[in-house]
Structures are given as structure tokens and as C-alpha cells.
Design a protein around this motif. Structure first.
Motif, PDB file in Angstrom:
ATOM      1  N   THR A   8       0.837  -1.193   0.000  1.00  0.00           N
ATOM      2  CA  THR A   8       0.000   0.000   0.000  1.00  0.00           C
ATOM      3  C   THR A   8       0.869   1.240   0.000  1.00  0.00           C
ATOM      4  OG1 THR A   8      -1.682   1.224   1.203  1.00  0.00           O
ATOM      5  CG2 THR A   8      -0.169  -0.088   2.525  1.00  0.00           C
ATOM      6  N   SER A   9       0.314   2.323  -0.512  1.00  0.00           N
ATOM      7  CA  SER A   9       1.035   3.587  -0.377  1.00  0.00           C
ATOM      8  C   SER A   9       0.297   4.497   0.602  1.00  0.00           C
ATOM      9  CB  SER A   9       1.241   4.265  -1.730  1.00  0.00           C
ATOM     10  OG  SER A   9       0.181   4.047  -2.599  1.00  0.00           O
ATOM     11  N   ARG A  10      -0.536   3.881   1.455  1.00  0.00           N
ATOM     12  CA  ARG A  10      -1.262   4.671   2.449  1.00  0.00           C
ATOM     13  C   ARG A  10      -0.456   4.904   3.718  1.00  0.00           C
ATOM     14  NH1 ARG A  10      -5.410   7.956   0.917  1.00  0.00           N
ATOM     15  NH2 ARG A  10      -6.846   6.849  -0.431  1.00  0.00           N
ATOM     16  N   GLY A  11       0.655   4.212   3.875  1.00  0.00           N
ATOM     17  CA  GLY A  11       1.449   4.399   5.101  1.00  0.00           C
ATOM     18  C   GLY A  11       0.771   3.755   6.303  1.00  0.00           C
ATOM     19  N   ASP A  12       1.295   4.044   7.491  1.00  0.00           N
ATOM     20  CA  ASP A  12       0.714   3.467   8.712  1.00  0.00           C
ATOM     21  C   ASP A  12      -0.595   4.156   9.057  1.00  0.00           C
ATOM     22  OD1 ASP A  12       4.031   3.269   9.830  1.00  0.00           O
ATOM     23  OD2 ASP A  12       2.721   1.566   9.436  1.00  0.00           O
ATOM     24  N   GLY A  13      -1.514   3.401   9.603  1.00  0.00           N
ATOM     25  CA  GLY A  13      -2.795   4.000   9.958  1.00  0.00           C
ATOM     26  C   GLY A  13      -3.847   2.920  10.098  1.00  0.00           C
ATOM     27  N   PRO A  14      -5.104   3.351  10.330  1.00  0.00           N
ATOM     28  CA  PRO A  14      -6.172   2.372  10.554  1.00  0.00           C
ATOM     29  C   PRO A  14      -6.418   1.456   9.353  1.00  0.00           C
ATOM     30  CG  PRO A  14      -7.058   4.605  10.405  1.00  0.00           C
ATOM     31  CD  PRO A  14      -5.575   4.735  10.457  1.00  0.00           C
ATOM     32  N   GLU A  15      -6.243   2.025   8.129  1.00  0.00           N
ATOM     33  CA  GLU A  15      -6.495   1.181   6.954  1.00  0.00           C
ATOM     34  C   GLU A  15      -5.479   0.058   6.872  1.00  0.00           C
ATOM     35  OE1 GLU A  15      -7.572   5.263   4.719  1.00  0.00           O
ATOM     36  OE2 GLU A  15      -5.775   4.699   5.858  1.00  0.00           O
ATOM     37  N   LYS A  16      -4.215   0.390   7.151  1.00  0.00           N
ATOM     38  CA  LYS A  16      -3.157  -0.624   7.113  1.00  0.00           C
ATOM     39  C   LYS A  16      -3.413  -1.677   8.193  1.00  0.00           C
ATOM     40  CE  LYS A  16       1.800  -1.347   7.319  1.00  0.00           C
ATOM     41  NZ  LYS A  16       3.041  -0.887   7.910  1.00  0.00           N
ATOM     42  N   ALA A  17      -3.823  -1.207   9.377  1.00  0.00           N
ATOM     43  CA  ALA A  17      -4.092  -2.130  10.484  1.00  0.00           C
ATOM     44  C   ALA A  17      -5.220  -3.095  10.125  1.00  0.00           C
ATOM     45  CB  ALA A  17      -4.435  -1.347  11.749  1.00  0.00           C
ATOM     46  N   GLU A  18      -6.248  -2.552   9.464  1.00  0.00           N
ATOM     47  CA  GLU A  18      -7.388  -3.389   9.041  1.00  0.00           C
ATOM     48  C   GLU A  18      -6.919  -4.423   8.021  1.00  0.00           C
ATOM     49  OE1 GLU A  18     -10.431  -1.617   6.577  1.00  0.00           O
ATOM     50  OE2 GLU A  18     -11.322  -3.612   6.360  1.00  0.00           O
ATOM     51  N   PHE A  19      -6.064  -3.975   7.130  1.00  0.00           N
ATOM     52  CA  PHE A  19      -5.534  -4.845   6.083  1.00  0.00           C
ATOM     53  C   PHE A  19      -4.747  -5.996   6.714  1.00  0.00           C
ATOM     54  CE2 PHE A  19      -4.708  -6.338   2.116  1.00  0.00           C
ATOM     55  CZ  PHE A  19      -3.765  -5.732   1.297  1.00  0.00           C
ATOM     56  N   GLU A  20      -3.884  -5.649   7.670  1.00  0.00           N
ATOM     57  CA  GLU A  20      -3.087  -6.686   8.347  1.00  0.00           C
ATOM     58  C   GLU A  20      -3.984  -7.650   9.103  1.00  0.00           C
ATOM     59  OE1 GLU A  20      -0.463  -3.921  10.325  1.00  0.00           O
ATOM     60  OE2 GLU A  20       1.219  -4.506   9.045  1.00  0.00           O
ATOM     61  N   ALA A  21      -5.022  -7.096   9.746  1.00  0.00           N
ATOM     62  CA  ALA A  21      -5.947  -7.932  10.524  1.00  0.00           C
ATOM     63  C   ALA A  21      -6.741  -8.876   9.624  1.00  0.00           C
ATOM     64  CB  ALA A  21      -6.895  -7.048  11.318  1.00  0.00           C
ATOM     65  N   ALA A  22      -6.856  -8.540   8.360  1.00  0.00           N
ATOM     66  CA  ALA A  22      -7.607  -9.379   7.409  1.00  0.00           C
ATOM     67  C   ALA A  22      -6.911 -10.718   7.152  1.00  0.00           C
ATOM     68  CB  ALA A  22      -7.797  -8.642   6.088  1.00  0.00           C
ATOM     69  N   GLY A  23      -5.598 -10.791   7.526  1.00  0.00           N
ATOM     70  CA  GLY A  23      -4.910 -12.065   7.372  1.00  0.00           C
ATOM     71  C   GLY A  23      -3.616 -12.022   6.580  1.00  0.00           C
ATOM     72  N   LEU A  24      -2.997 -10.837   6.499  1.00  0.00           N
ATOM     73  CA  LEU A  24      -1.725 -10.738   5.799  1.00  0.00           C
ATOM     74  C   LEU A  24      -0.601 -11.376   6.613  1.00  0.00           C
ATOM     75  CD1 LEU A  24      -1.665  -6.986   4.684  1.00  0.00           C
ATOM     76  CD2 LEU A  24      -2.334  -8.954   3.306  1.00  0.00           C
ATOM     77  N   ASN A  25       0.430 -11.828   5.906  1.00  0.00           N
ATOM     78  CA  ASN A  25       1.634 -12.281   6.590  1.00  0.00           C
ATOM     79  C   ASN A  25       2.554 -11.096   6.881  1.00  0.00           C
ATOM     80  OD1 ASN A  25       0.736 -14.742   4.763  1.00  0.00           O
ATOM     81  ND2 ASN A  25       1.872 -15.535   6.518  1.00  0.00           N
ATOM     82  N   CYS A  26       2.516 -10.105   5.984  1.00  0.00           N
ATOM     83  CA  CYS A  26       3.268  -8.873   6.201  1.00  0.00           C
ATOM     84  C   CYS A  26       2.746  -7.814   5.247  1.00  0.00           C
ATOM     85  CB  CYS A  26       4.766  -9.084   5.986  1.00  0.00           C
ATOM     86  SG  CYS A  26       5.189  -9.900   4.438  1.00  0.00           S
ATOM     87  N   CYS A  27       3.131  -6.595   5.504  1.00  0.00           N
ATOM     88  CA  CYS A  27       2.636  -5.488   4.686  1.00  0.00           C
ATOM     89  C   CYS A  27       3.788  -4.545   4.377  1.00  0.00           C
ATOM     90  CB  CYS A  27       1.530  -4.752   5.433  1.00  0.00           C
ATOM     91  SG  CYS A  27       0.551  -3.695   4.362  1.00  0.00           S
ATOM     92  N   TRP A  28       3.890  -4.122   3.109  1.00  0.00           N
ATOM     93  CA  TRP A  28       4.988  -3.264   2.705  1.00  0.00           C
ATOM     94  C   TRP A  28       4.462  -2.013   2.059  1.00  0.00           C
ATOM     95  CZ3 TRP A  28       9.854  -4.602   4.047  1.00  0.00           C
ATOM     96  CH2 TRP A  28      10.065  -5.941   4.412  1.00  0.00           C
ATOM     97  N   GLU A  29       5.312  -0.973   2.110  1.00  0.00           N
ATOM     98  CA  GLU A  29       4.939   0.259   1.443  1.00  0.00           C
ATOM     99  C   GLU A  29       5.366   0.168  -0.018  1.00  0.00           C
ATOM    100  OE1 GLU A  29       5.217   3.545   3.812  1.00  0.00           O
ATOM    101  OE2 GLU A  29       5.056   5.023   2.199  1.00  0.00           O
ATOM    102  N   LYS A  30       4.486   0.669  -0.906  1.00  0.00           N
ATOM    103  CA  LYS A  30       4.846   0.687  -2.330  1.00  0.00           C
ATOM    104  C   LYS A  30       5.957   1.710  -2.557  1.00  0.00           C
ATOM    105  CE  LYS A  30       0.473  -0.399  -4.595  1.00  0.00           C
ATOM    106  NZ  LYS A  30      -0.603   0.119  -5.434  1.00  0.00           N
ATOM    107  N   PRO A  31       6.736   1.593  -3.615  1.00  0.00           N
ATOM    108  CA  PRO A  31       6.669   0.516  -4.598  1.00  0.00           C
ATOM    109  C   PRO A  31       7.485  -0.703  -4.180  1.00  0.00           C
ATOM    110  CG  PRO A  31       8.248   2.171  -5.305  1.00  0.00           C
ATOM    111  CD  PRO A  31       7.703   2.636  -3.979  1.00  0.00           C
ATOM    112  N   LEU A  32       7.097  -1.849  -4.706  1.00  0.00           N
ATOM    113  CA  LEU A  32       7.838  -3.077  -4.468  1.00  0.00           C
ATOM    114  C   LEU A  32       9.206  -2.926  -5.136  1.00  0.00           C
ATOM    115  CD1 LEU A  32       6.621  -5.686  -3.134  1.00  0.00           C
ATOM    116  CD2 LEU A  32       6.650  -6.673  -5.406  1.00  0.00           C
ATOM    117  N   ASN A  33      10.254  -3.389  -4.470  1.00  0.00           N
ATOM    118  CA  ASN A  33      11.575  -3.363  -5.097  1.00  0.00           C
ATOM    119  C   ASN A  33      12.300  -4.685  -4.821  1.00  0.00           C
ATOM    120  OD1 ASN A  33      12.779  -3.188  -2.483  1.00  0.00           O
ATOM    121  ND2 ASN A  33      12.443  -0.974  -2.492  1.00  0.00           N
ATOM    122  N   ALA A  34      13.500  -4.791  -5.387  1.00  0.00           N
ATOM    123  CA  ALA A  34      14.250  -6.049  -5.287  1.00  0.00           C
ATOM    124  C   ALA A  34      14.533  -6.432  -3.836  1.00  0.00           C
ATOM    125  CB  ALA A  34      15.546  -5.947  -6.074  1.00  0.00           C
TER     126      ALA A  34
END
Lengths: 136, 128
Positions: B87-113
């Protein structure tokens, strides 16, 4: 010619137009995809025109749908960041901040900045790709 | 990169075409086999059709079905592969909700090597 291309490229980084994500794209260019960077940049400019038009259309309807504006700009920002468009990304963030507080004038002003940076980078990258092609 | 003779497989889920192209190329560069989906619903449909993946790169904000909803739906189906949120939303309630949905981890965009390397390390640990 090669030196000119390299000079242009370095200037884009030095002047803050591009960030390290552009280096990631360059790393992905190889014999199988020798024009990968240019192709991705072209794709970005094709798709982002649509996003800009979408924002313009949304700005024509009052009262403004700030949530929709924020969503479109959010996608634009994500897309810009994936090619390393540093200044464009920064202006997108600024626009989103004005959206969040419902600052109409700020949004209008900032949208002009977004479009300007978007166009400026396009010109500079087109010059660079042209020189790089001629140098090969 | 191989897992017992077959390539590691990944699914890229993002509504932005530029991001799909870049992320897919990045993963292919690491030797992965990849598929793409334009939104959470397309991703879910791929799993329903019987496709399996070693990990999923899931964008947070997408039309039709977003990242959190797709992640919840996949976990509810018993899909236990790694799901990596981006996500490019950074830390916050949306990210927390996303993680709670069942992610193994969460990264800030953009994806890199570097991020992909970290994900593959995590995957190797998970599989060992």
C-alpha cells in the motif's frame, strides 16, 4: 552522444525528478527486454492521462466529491511511485492533503502543479530516451 | 528460485497496469512463475478455479473487491499461502485493518528487489 544521455539521466536524479525506483526499472532491463524502461514509462503516460481526465471530470461536478478525488489521486500516486517519478509523487501527496481538509483552492492549485510536473518529466524522459537510442 | 524442482509461484493483484507490469517483471527476474489479477475478485476467482500460489502480492485499494476483503475471503476458504500486502497509504487504521484481514506482512509501495528478497527469505523459513 552516450555522454549526453548519461548527463541527462544523472541530471534527472540530481534535480529530484527521479528516485531510486527508476534504478529498479533500469535493473530489470535486460537482453530479453532491452527497452523495458521506455516501455514502462510509455505505459505510465498512457494510463495516467486517463487518471488526469478522470480528476478533471470530477472537478467539474459540484459539490466536489473529495473522497473520489482522493482515490483517483491515490492511484496516480501509486503509479508514479512505481516508475520513480519523485516530483509527481510529491505533488500527488500534496493534492491528497488538500482533499483531506476540503481545501478547494488548494486542490485546484495543486492539480496544476501535478499536471506541470507530469508533463515536465515526460519531456525530459523523452529527450533522454531519444539520446540513449541514438547512442546505441 | 525453485522449491523441490518447481518454480516458486506468485500472484500479483493490483488495479494499476503499470504496477502490475513492474511487479511481475521484478518477480520473474527472481525466477518466479507469475500470474496477475486486476482486483481482489479476479484473484479470488483464480483460487476458486483451482490455481495455487506460493505467495500473493495484494494491493490494498482496488475496485470491485479490495485487498482486505479479498484477503479475508481467501483465508476463509482455507488459503494459507503467504499474502503480502502492499500500500502507499502508510501506517494508519487502513493498514491495520488490512493486516488484521490475514496478511503475513505489509509493505509500502513501490515493491523493489530488496522487499522481494525479504519476502522470499520469509517464504523459505515458512516452508522449512
Amino acid at each position: 552522444m552516450e555522454r549526453q544521455a548519461a548527463y541527462l539521466r544523472n541530471a534527472l536524479f540530481d534535480q529530484g525528478y527521479l528516485d531510486e525506483q527508476f534504478l529498479q526499472l533500469e535493473d530489470l532491463q535486460d537482453e530479453a527486454n532491452p527497452h523495458f524502461v521506455e516501455e514502462v514509462v510509455k505505459l505510465f503516460y498512457t494510463d495516467s492521462v486517463r487518471l488526469i481526465q478522470s480528476i478533471e471530470l470530477t472537478l467539474k461536478n459540484t459539490p466536489w466529491d473529495f473522497e473520489k478525488l482522493d482515490n483517483i489521486m491515490h492511484q496516480f500516486k501509486g503509479s508514479s511511485s512505481s516508475i520513480g517519478a519523485k516530483k509527481v509523487k510529491k505533488e500527488c501527496s500534496q493534492f491528497q492533503e488538500y482533499c483531506n481538509v476540503g481545501n478547494v483552492e488548494g486542490c485546484i492549485r495543486e492539480f496544476q502543479e501535478v499536471k506541470q510536473e507530469h508533463a515536465a518529466l515526460k519531456r525530459k524522459l523523452e529527450n533522454y530516451f531519444q539520446l540513449a537510442r541514438e547512442a546505441r | 528460485m525453485k522449491k523441490g524442482g518447481r518454480k516458486i509461484s506468485a500472484l500479483v493483484v493490483d488495479d494499476d497496469r503499470v504496477i502490475r507490469v513492474v511487479e511481475e517483471k521484478l518477480l520473474v527476474r527472481f525466477g518466479l512463475e507469475t500470474k496477475v489479477a486486476k482486483n481482489g475478485k479476479e484473484a479470488l476467482d483464480l483460487f476458486v478455479a483451482g490455481n495455487t500460489f506460493d505467495f500473493v502480492v495484494m494491493d490494498m485499494e482496488m475496485p470491485v473487491m479490495d485487498g482486505p476483503e479479498a484477503t479475508r475471503a481467501l483465508r476463509a476458504r482455507g488459503v494459507d499461502c503467504m499474502i503480502v500486502g502492499v500500500t502507499s497509504r502508510g501506517d494508519g487504521p487502513e493498514k491495520a485493518e488490512f493486516e488484521a484481514a490475514g496478511l503475513n506482512c505489509c509493505w509500502e509501495k513501490p515493491l523493489n528487489a530488496q522487499i522481494v528478497g525479504t519476502i522470499l527469505d520469509k517464504l523459505a523459513k515458512k516452508l522449512s
